[in-house]
Design a protein around this motif. Sequence first.
Motif, PDB file in Angstrom:
ATOM      1  N   ILE A   1       0.816  -1.243   0.066  1.00  0.00           N
ATOM      2  CA  ILE A   1       0.029   0.057   0.004  1.00  0.00           C
ATOM      3  C   ILE A   1       0.960   1.156   0.028  1.00  0.00           C
ATOM      4  O   ILE A   1       1.958   1.296   0.993  1.00  0.00           O
ATOM      5  CB  ILE A   1      -0.964  -0.072   1.040  1.00  0.00           C
ATOM      6  N   ASP A   2       0.801   2.208  -1.085  1.00  0.00           N
ATOM      7  CA  ASP A   2       1.631   3.343  -0.974  1.00  0.00           C
ATOM      8  C   ASP A   2       1.214   4.147   0.028  1.00  0.00           C
ATOM      9  O   ASP A   2       0.181   4.560   0.240  1.00  0.00           O
ATOM     10  CB  ASP A   2       1.361   4.055  -2.499  1.00  0.00           C
ATOM     11  N   GLU A   3       2.543   4.695   0.322  1.00  0.00           N
ATOM     12  CA  GLU A   3       2.209   5.831   1.673  1.00  0.00           C
ATOM     13  C   GLU A   3       1.074   5.485   2.707  1.00  0.00           C
ATOM     14  O   GLU A   3       0.534   6.221   3.168  1.00  0.00           O
ATOM     15  CB  GLU A   3       1.641   7.227   0.813  1.00  0.00           C
ATOM     16  N   PHE A   4       1.483   4.290   3.245  1.00  0.00           N
ATOM     17  CA  PHE A   4       0.752   3.690   4.242  1.00  0.00           C
ATOM     18  C   PHE A   4       0.962   4.126   5.594  1.00  0.00           C
ATOM     19  O   PHE A   4       0.106   4.678   6.326  1.00  0.00           O
ATOM     20  CB  PHE A   4       0.929   2.459   4.392  1.00  0.00           C
ATOM     21  N   ARG A   5       2.070   4.841   5.674  1.00  0.00           N
ATOM     22  CA  ARG A   5       2.740   5.584   6.796  1.00  0.00           C
ATOM     23  C   ARG A   5       1.883   6.958   6.962  1.00  0.00           C
ATOM     24  O   ARG A   5       1.483   7.230   8.344  1.00  0.00           O
ATOM     25  CB  ARG A   5       4.133   5.944   6.885  1.00  0.00           C
ATOM     26  N   LYS A   6       1.364   7.685   5.973  1.00  0.00           N
ATOM     27  CA  LYS A   6       0.479   8.729   6.058  1.00  0.00           C
ATOM     28  C   LYS A   6      -0.771   8.390   6.790  1.00  0.00           C
ATOM     29  O   LYS A   6      -1.173   9.198   7.701  1.00  0.00           O
ATOM     30  CB  LYS A   6       0.546   9.230   4.864  1.00  0.00           C
ATOM     31  N   VAL A   7      -1.328   7.328   6.258  1.00  0.00           N
ATOM     32  CA  VAL A   7      -2.745   6.790   6.972  1.00  0.00           C
ATOM     33  C   VAL A   7      -2.398   6.429   8.586  1.00  0.00           C
ATOM     34  O   VAL A   7      -3.151   7.139   9.513  1.00  0.00           O
ATOM     35  CB  VAL A   7      -3.080   5.729   6.278  1.00  0.00           C
ATOM     36  N   ASN A   8      -1.315   5.940   8.841  1.00  0.00           N
ATOM     37  CA  ASN A   8      -0.959   5.566  10.245  1.00  0.00           C
ATOM     38  C   ASN A   8      -0.807   6.861  11.110  1.00  0.00           C
ATOM     39  O   ASN A   8      -1.365   6.970  12.197  1.00  0.00           O
ATOM     40  CB  ASN A   8       0.327   4.814  10.257  1.00  0.00           C
ATOM     41  N   ASP A   9      -0.144   7.903  10.414  1.00  0.00           N
ATOM     42  CA  ASP A   9       0.410   9.066  11.107  1.00  0.00           C
ATOM     43  C   ASP A   9      -0.699   9.908  11.226  1.00  0.00           C
ATOM     44  O   ASP A   9      -1.178  10.557  12.349  1.00  0.00           O
ATOM     45  CB  ASP A   9       1.422   9.840  10.719  1.00  0.00           C
ATOM     46  N   SER A  10      -1.645   9.931  10.207  1.00  0.00           N
ATOM     47  CA  SER A  10      -2.616  10.907  10.495  1.00  0.00           C
ATOM     48  C   SER A  10      -4.182  10.498  10.793  1.00  0.00           C
ATOM     49  O   SER A  10      -4.933  11.194  11.509  1.00  0.00           O
ATOM     50  CB  SER A  10      -3.087  11.628   8.911  1.00  0.00           C
ATOM     51  N   MET A  11      -4.301   9.070  10.926  1.00  0.00           N
ATOM     52  CA  MET A  11      -5.632   8.606  11.284  1.00  0.00           C
ATOM     53  C   MET A  11      -5.380   7.703  12.459  1.00  0.00           C
ATOM     54  O   MET A  11      -6.306   7.134  13.270  1.00  0.00           O
ATOM     55  CB  MET A  11      -6.139   7.855  10.346  1.00  0.00           C
ATOM     56  N   GLY A  12      -3.981   7.343  12.902  1.00  0.00           N
ATOM     57  CA  GLY A  12      -3.657   6.575  14.125  1.00  0.00           C
ATOM     58  C   GLY A  12      -3.864   5.014  13.606  1.00  0.00           C
ATOM     59  O   GLY A  12      -4.134   4.548  12.567  1.00  0.00           O
ATOM     60  N   LEU A  13      -3.040   4.106  14.586  1.00  0.00           N
ATOM     61  CA  LEU A  13      -2.845   3.026  14.266  1.00  0.00           C
ATOM     62  C   LEU A  13      -3.881   1.871  14.137  1.00  0.00           C
ATOM     63  O   LEU A  13      -3.896   1.064  13.305  1.00  0.00           O
ATOM     64  CB  LEU A  13      -1.837   2.335  15.530  1.00  0.00           C
ATOM     65  N   VAL A  14      -4.810   2.348  14.772  1.00  0.00           N
ATOM     66  CA  VAL A  14      -6.086   1.341  14.937  1.00  0.00           C
ATOM     67  C   VAL A  14      -6.734   1.407  13.275  1.00  0.00           C
ATOM     68  O   VAL A  14      -7.147   0.421  12.783  1.00  0.00           O
ATOM     69  CB  VAL A  14      -7.184   1.920  15.928  1.00  0.00           C
ATOM     70  N   VAL A  15      -6.858   2.721  12.758  1.00  0.00           N
ATOM     71  CA  VAL A  15      -7.291   2.800  11.518  1.00  0.00           C
ATOM     72  C   VAL A  15      -6.542   2.331  10.486  1.00  0.00           C
ATOM     73  O   VAL A  15      -6.896   1.600   9.384  1.00  0.00           O
ATOM     74  CB  VAL A  15      -7.770   4.257  11.228  1.00  0.00           C
ATOM     75  N   GLY A  16      -5.197   2.376  10.857  1.00  0.00           N
ATOM     76  CA  GLY A  16      -4.202   1.918   9.821  1.00  0.00           C
ATOM     77  C   GLY A  16      -4.292   0.208   9.877  1.00  0.00           C
ATOM     78  O   GLY A  16      -4.459  -0.308   8.754  1.00  0.00           O
ATOM     79  N   ASP A  17      -4.485  -0.392  11.019  1.00  0.00           N
ATOM     80  CA  ASP A  17      -4.638  -1.819  11.071  1.00  0.00           C
ATOM     81  C   ASP A  17      -5.993  -2.155  10.372  1.00  0.00           C
ATOM     82  O   ASP A  17      -6.015  -3.201   9.633  1.00  0.00           O
ATOM     83  CB  ASP A  17      -4.846  -2.284  12.482  1.00  0.00           C
ATOM     84  N   GLU A  18      -7.010  -1.385  10.347  1.00  0.00           N
ATOM     85  CA  GLU A  18      -8.448  -1.577   9.977  1.00  0.00           C
ATOM     86  C   GLU A  18      -8.338  -1.717   8.324  1.00  0.00           C
ATOM     87  O   GLU A  18      -8.754  -2.453   7.691  1.00  0.00           O
ATOM     88  CB  GLU A  18      -9.413  -0.788  10.383  1.00  0.00           C
ATOM     89  N   LEU A  19      -7.134  -0.514   7.713  1.00  0.00           N
ATOM     90  CA  LEU A  19      -7.033  -0.731   6.288  1.00  0.00           C
ATOM     91  C   LEU A  19      -6.334  -1.968   5.869  1.00  0.00           C
ATOM     92  O   LEU A  19      -6.692  -2.514   4.859  1.00  0.00           O
ATOM     93  CB  LEU A  19      -6.207   0.430   5.910  1.00  0.00           C
ATOM     94  N   VAL A  20      -5.181  -2.273   6.699  1.00  0.00           N
ATOM     95  CA  VAL A  20      -4.399  -3.433   6.462  1.00  0.00           C
ATOM     96  C   VAL A  20      -5.457  -4.803   6.434  1.00  0.00           C
ATOM     97  O   VAL A  20      -5.382  -5.629   5.521  1.00  0.00           O
ATOM     98  CB  VAL A  20      -3.570  -3.743   7.395  1.00  0.00           C
ATOM     99  N   ARG A  21      -6.506  -4.881   7.398  1.00  0.00           N
ATOM    100  CA  ARG A  21      -7.131  -5.971   7.608  1.00  0.00           C
ATOM    101  C   ARG A  21      -8.185  -6.178   6.151  1.00  0.00           C
ATOM    102  O   ARG A  21      -8.312  -6.928   5.646  1.00  0.00           O
ATOM    103  CB  ARG A  21      -8.099  -5.936   8.680  1.00  0.00           C
ATOM    104  N   GLN A  22      -8.844  -4.809   5.892  1.00  0.00           N
ATOM    105  CA  GLN A  22      -9.762  -4.832   4.733  1.00  0.00           C
ATOM    106  C   GLN A  22      -9.216  -5.088   3.494  1.00  0.00           C
ATOM    107  O   GLN A  22      -9.487  -5.740   2.643  1.00  0.00           O
ATOM    108  CB  GLN A  22     -10.337  -3.480   4.759  1.00  0.00           C
ATOM    109  N   PHE A  23      -7.835  -4.480   3.216  1.00  0.00           N
ATOM    110  CA  PHE A  23      -7.243  -4.915   1.986  1.00  0.00           C
ATOM    111  C   PHE A  23      -6.901  -6.384   1.851  1.00  0.00           C
ATOM    112  O   PHE A  23      -7.107  -7.095   0.997  1.00  0.00           O
ATOM    113  CB  PHE A  23      -5.934  -3.903   1.804  1.00  0.00           C
ATOM    114  N   GLY A  24      -6.526  -6.958   3.098  1.00  0.00           N
ATOM    115  CA  GLY A  24      -6.101  -8.291   3.175  1.00  0.00           C
ATOM    116  C   GLY A  24      -7.432  -9.372   2.813  1.00  0.00           C
ATOM    117  O   GLY A  24      -7.414 -10.015   1.997  1.00  0.00           O
ATOM    118  N   ALA A  25      -8.542  -8.761   3.357  1.00  0.00           N
ATOM    119  CA  ALA A  25      -9.856  -9.610   3.049  1.00  0.00           C
ATOM    120  C   ALA A  25     -10.036  -9.585   1.752  1.00  0.00           C
ATOM    121  O   ALA A  25     -10.721 -10.418   0.968  1.00  0.00           O
ATOM    122  CB  ALA A  25     -10.832  -8.987   3.991  1.00  0.00           C
ATOM    123  N   PHE A  26      -9.855  -8.263   1.009  1.00  0.00           N
ATOM    124  CA  PHE A  26     -10.141  -8.109  -0.347  1.00  0.00           C
ATOM    125  C   PHE A  26      -9.186  -9.160  -1.273  1.00  0.00           C
ATOM    126  O   PHE A  26      -9.415  -9.947  -2.086  1.00  0.00           O
ATOM    127  CB  PHE A  26      -9.968  -6.800  -1.084  1.00  0.00           C
TER     128      PHE A  26
END
Length: 574
Positions: free
Chosen positions: A185-210
């Motif tokens: 995932i490009d620029e994932f760090r920005k998601v983590n930094d701006s939205m927090g680790l919980v939201v970052g994890d949720e993105l990793v989970r949802q993309f993984g599920a896809f």
Amino acid sequence: MNELHYQVDLLRAINRKQMERERMYLKVCQVAVGAFLYVSFERGQITTLGQWSEYFPFEIKEFRDLELLLDAVDESCLLQMGDVIYPEKSGRETADMECLLRDGRTWMQFRTRVYYNEKGKPDEKVIYISDITKLHAQKDELTYMAYYDSLTGLYNRNYFVRLLGEYLKRASETGCIVSVVVINIDEFRKVNDSMGLVVGDELVRQFGAFLKELCREDIIACHLHSDVYCMAIYDPVGNKSVSFLHRSIQERIREPFYLKEGKDVSITVSMGVAEYPEASDAALELINCAEIVVFKGKACGAGTLHYFDAPVMDELLHSIELENKLKKAVYSKDFVIHYQPQYYAGNRRLRGVEALVRWKGDGGELIGPTTFIPVAENNGSIVPIGRWVMEESIRQYAVWKQQFGFPFIMSVNISALQYKREDFVDSVMEVLDRYQVRPTELELEITESVLIEDFRSVAEKLRLLREQGVKISLDDFGTGFSSLAYLKRLPVDTLKVDKSFIDTVMTDSSTRVITESIINMVKSLGFEAIAEGVEEEQQYRYLHAIGCDVIQGYLFGQPLPPEEMESVFSDLLQ
Ligand code: C2E
Ligand code: MG
Ligand code: MG
């Protein structure tokens, strides 16, 4: 008569012993965790003991009641259950099984022992039953952990490597290709930094599920780490190919991912592909190769798809060779520093010099930092190189100040890895102290990536250095994140407008607009603006007119070896 008395006493004693033993067995059975079923074929007797009534809602009093056990278990266990209740029917002495009860939740372990008499006829039978539901759940969890990644539900790395190994073995027999695709995932760090680790994890989970949805026969996926996934395709053709996978992913990411608390995020992903047999015939190497290309590809921009092919392989070998040579160079300090002057735009007086490192190659040629600094940053040797540059440039400055008698600013480039070190602030202050150079005569150049990675701890170190008087300059400004809001929070004194703006400032009107607004912004924040890579008189005049404070570039001076720099200083004195 005496004889009779004796006989009776003996019988009584035997009886008492038997009763004692029976009481003992009963107590043992009560304490034991489990239920027992005892069958005496000879006496036609059947008894239940222990926790029977806690396990089963029925009693077993006659032989035919044993059938009730068959009703109690799940259908999937029925066949085997017959053997466990009646092992004697097939002449067996033992029968064990773990079976699920009809409620679909409870797991029981059955252990049966049959005792035969000397004629080979069954005499007695004991069935021991224990509740192993908890144990089963733990076993399930362990099995899950051994094969799956808990965040995404995809295979974990270890199991994926094993399955990929099986694909490769099969492919070596059939002559098929196996594609290994690393997805990031490009620029994932920005998601983590701006939205927090919980939201970052949720993105990793949802993309993984896809990605899991894309798996089917001969396509597997795993979560390698962080925001990196890996898929493998056995015999990639048609709608089972890398391009099909790529298209499916592109289609999905056109839509945003809806994350927690009403937060949604749109992403792009980069992909790297390595194929068996071209890139390698080993699972781990294939994953490595695909990972190399995905991160190499990112340098050309986000959202790319790259293959590991012969040119990439050559480049890799070259960089390994470079890395080995660099390690030796660090050891023997085969580096030199060239210095490039910076002048105030208004009066063209010297502001300072920037220290730019060069590596002395085997044949005496000088290798530029853009070739070796990325390698050194990768393998950590930038730390000793950076330490040497810091020490040598400050030592040189002390010599020059003494020799020519005027102070100026020594600018030194610093890499992220150097900042991350605990002792960074102390080590800078120690060198300044050793050569009796004032902190105000030193400027450290950092890039934005340093700040994005670990803002708080880097900002704290910079603040400490600034308190002592050291200047901080933000290099290559305009090529990275560069938001105004973020600039305000930066502990910097100077901004260096990147050469890419200066290159087209005279020919491209939109670059002019951006450059002017950058300079205005820099001034309004009270920073000093330096233009890098100024090569033409026209560029200089324009930059001066729009308020740029300092000019650095070939127009006023190339980076020079120390002795040539000295003649520039001598000229300045005249
Ligand atoms: P930088 O800090 O942005 O340095 C400016 C680069 O632009 C230098 O390239 C300089 O030679 C070049 N340059 C300056 N004026 C002109 C011009 O008018 N025209 C053109 N075409 N180029 C110009 P150099 O020396 O190859 O350094 C490249 C980069 O390597 C530096 O970019 C800096 O990021 C890094 N670097 C250099 N020395 C060190 C060091 O000691 N430590 C670290 N961590 N990085 C260093
Ligand atoms: Mg620089
Ligand atoms: Mg620069």
